[in-house]
Design a protein around this motif. Sequence first.
Motif, mmCIF file in Angstrom:
data_model
loop_
_atom_site.group_PDB
_atom_site.id
_atom_site.type_symbol
_atom_site.label_atom_id
_atom_site.label_comp_id
_atom_site.label_asym_id
_atom_site.label_seq_id
_atom_site.Cartn_x
_atom_site.Cartn_y
_atom_site.Cartn_z
ATOM 1 N N ASP A 132 3.669 29.457 10.221
ATOM 2 C CA ASP A 132 2.592 30.280 10.768
ATOM 3 C C ASP A 132 2.975 31.729 10.472
ATOM 4 O O ASP A 132 3.992 32.209 10.983
ATOM 5 C CB ASP A 132 2.467 30.051 12.274
ATOM 6 C CG ASP A 132 1.342 30.839 12.900
ATOM 7 O OD1 ASP A 132 0.953 31.897 12.361
ATOM 8 O OD2 ASP A 132 0.839 30.409 13.944
ATOM 9 N N TYR A 145 -1.723 28.708 6.858
ATOM 10 C CA TYR A 145 -0.264 28.758 6.906
ATOM 11 C C TYR A 145 0.312 29.145 5.551
ATOM 12 O O TYR A 145 -0.359 29.076 4.535
ATOM 13 C CB TYR A 145 0.284 27.398 7.353
ATOM 14 C CG TYR A 145 -0.259 26.986 8.698
ATOM 15 C CD1 TYR A 145 0.083 27.677 9.853
ATOM 16 C CD2 TYR A 145 -1.146 25.926 8.806
ATOM 17 C CE1 TYR A 145 -0.436 27.327 11.075
ATOM 18 C CE2 TYR A 145 -1.667 25.560 10.037
ATOM 19 C CZ TYR A 145 -1.312 26.270 11.163
ATOM 20 O OH TYR A 145 -1.827 25.923 12.375
ATOM 21 N N ALA A 168 11.752 29.897 14.245
ATOM 22 C CA ALA A 168 11.237 31.102 13.585
ATOM 23 C C ALA A 168 12.156 31.467 12.421
ATOM 24 O O ALA A 168 13.375 31.482 12.554
ATOM 25 C CB ALA A 168 11.154 32.252 14.574
ATOM 26 N N ALA A 225 3.078 25.269 22.020
ATOM 27 C CA ALA A 225 3.759 25.511 20.749
ATOM 28 C C ALA A 225 3.581 24.349 19.786
ATOM 29 O O ALA A 225 3.656 24.512 18.586
ATOM 30 C CB ALA A 225 5.245 25.751 21.001
ATOM 31 N N SER A 260 1.824 34.542 11.453
ATOM 32 C CA SER A 260 1.767 35.487 12.570
ATOM 33 C C SER A 260 3.007 35.417 13.456
ATOM 34 O O SER A 260 3.414 36.414 14.044
ATOM 35 C CB SER A 260 0.508 35.272 13.406
ATOM 36 O OG SER A 260 0.537 33.999 14.017
ATOM 37 N N THR A 261 3.629 34.248 13.535
ATOM 38 C CA THR A 261 4.820 34.088 14.366
ATOM 39 C C THR A 261 6.077 33.809 13.550
ATOM 40 O O THR A 261 7.182 33.879 14.082
ATOM 41 C CB THR A 261 4.633 32.917 15.353
ATOM 42 O OG1 THR A 261 4.473 31.704 14.607
ATOM 43 C CG2 THR A 261 3.445 33.150 16.270
ATOM 44 N N ARG A 262 5.882 33.444 12.291
ATOM 45 C CA ARG A 262 6.957 33.050 11.375
ATOM 46 C C ARG A 262 7.642 31.758 11.822
ATOM 47 O O ARG A 262 8.732 31.425 11.397
ATOM 48 C CB ARG A 262 7.966 34.166 11.154
ATOM 49 C CG ARG A 262 7.348 35.406 10.541
ATOM 50 C CD ARG A 262 8.354 36.421 10.100
ATOM 51 N NE ARG A 262 9.207 35.975 9.036
ATOM 52 C CZ ARG A 262 8.908 35.972 7.725
ATOM 53 N NH1 ARG A 262 7.738 36.392 7.330
ATOM 54 N NH2 ARG A 262 9.767 35.556 6.836
ATOM 55 N N LYS A 263 6.974 30.992 12.701
ATOM 56 C CA LYS A 263 7.530 29.729 13.173
ATOM 57 C C LYS A 263 7.111 28.590 12.252
ATOM 58 O O LYS A 263 5.984 28.554 11.769
ATOM 59 C CB LYS A 263 7.060 29.428 14.595
ATOM 60 C CG LYS A 263 7.699 30.354 15.615
ATOM 61 C CD LYS A 263 7.315 29.978 17.011
ATOM 62 C CE LYS A 263 7.999 30.892 17.999
ATOM 63 N NZ LYS A 263 7.645 30.545 19.387
#
Length: 99
Positions: free
Chosen positions: A88, A75, A60, A23, A90-93
Amino acid sequence: MRMHLSSAAAALLLLASVGAVAAQDVVITPEQDTVVREYVKKQPLASVKLPGVELNVGTALPDTVELHEVPNVKYRYTVVDNRTVLVDPSTRKIVKVYD
């Protein structure tokens, strides 16, 4: 039985640490960082409030938060509680918090 349980616990800890390292493998080059900083200055956004959400790398963001594109960077960014965050999509993190 005791040895088996200890091995299982060690395996779980190892897997958890591998996931944590993965991560944190987001690498933002100095060039990308410069692009983001300059773009954000030119394209200021209104800050949104997210009570109870900690702005840390790996957090997230909810789907209700609109993410904005940065040219030539994979991003997205947004401003939460007057702090710009890089996310990011794709993950919203969160991958970086700017002060």
